[in-house]
Design an enzyme around this catalytic site. Structure first.
Site, short mmCIF file in Angstrom:
data_model
loop_
_atom_site.label_atom_id
_atom_site.label_comp_id
_atom_site.label_asym_id
_atom_site.label_seq_id
_atom_site.Cartn_x
_atom_site.Cartn_y
_atom_site.Cartn_z
N ILE A 82 41.27 63.88 49.51
CA ILE A 82 42.38 64.22 48.63
C ILE A 82 43.43 63.14 48.83
CG2 ILE A 82 44.14 65.94 48.05
CD1 ILE A 82 42.18 67.96 49.60
N HIS A 83 43.68 62.38 47.77
CA HIS A 83 44.61 61.26 47.82
C HIS A 83 45.80 61.58 46.94
CE1 HIS A 83 46.24 57.21 47.43
NE2 HIS A 83 45.48 56.87 48.46
N ILE A 84 47.01 61.53 47.51
CA ILE A 84 48.22 61.92 46.80
C ILE A 84 48.94 60.67 46.30
CG2 ILE A 84 50.40 63.18 46.95
CD1 ILE A 84 49.15 64.60 49.44
#
Length: 161
Positions: A82-84
């Site tokens: 999960i890359h923000i």
């Protein structure tokens, strides 16, 4: 004979990690993500500020110092990153609060990271959330759901067996 010894296929679900509009990975703003070089998945254009676990699993990696991404191994064997945001690693943690650490067992919907979406957007950062399925045994089996408005921890964005 009579199917008594057949293994039943189990269907696993991956839910949205944040509230917002779900689009295919190919529509990510950043060309590295849209090319699916890191893996396929979905992009969520967030309307909330908390990342939650998409399914039960274990935290496999955290980005200490920047807190802009987290990796999980989900029950069923799927590995998810999960890359923000785009280029948010450059913030060195400003605007991010880690709520989980490597090795933590998590349940679907558990809070993982809080981020200051509006403040970071005001600084010019694209805050798309990339929910990336890493290459592995089940990565090619995932069927994605896009074109919906997701509720974090509730809306199914991927299924696999």
């Amino acid at each position: 004979m009579f199917g008594l010894f057949k293994k039943k296929k189990v269907t696993y679900e991956m839910k949205a990690v944040v509230d917002g509009a779900v689009v295919p990975m190919t529509e990510a703003t950043d060309p590295v993500f849209s090319s699916c070089a890191l893996g396929n998945g979905v992009v969520i254009r967030p309307t909330s500020d908390v990342i939650v676990a998409p399914a039960d699993g274990t935290v496999t990696v955290t980005m200490d110092g920047s807190n802009h991404a987290i990796g999980l191994e989900l029950t069923g064997g799927l590995e998810v990153l999960i890359h923000i945001g785009v280029d948010t690693v450059n913030l060195k943690g400003e605007g991010f609060e880690a709520l989980a650490k490597t090795g933590d067992k998590v349940k679907a919907g558990d809070e993982l990271i809080r981020f200051e979406r509006e403040a970071l957007e005001a600084k010019g950062y694209c805050m798309e959330i990339m929910q990336i399925v890493m290459e592995g045994e089940h990565s090619g089996d995932v069927q994605y759901t896009t074109g919906v408005t997701a509720k974090a921890g509730e809306t199914i964005v991927g299924i696999w067996q």
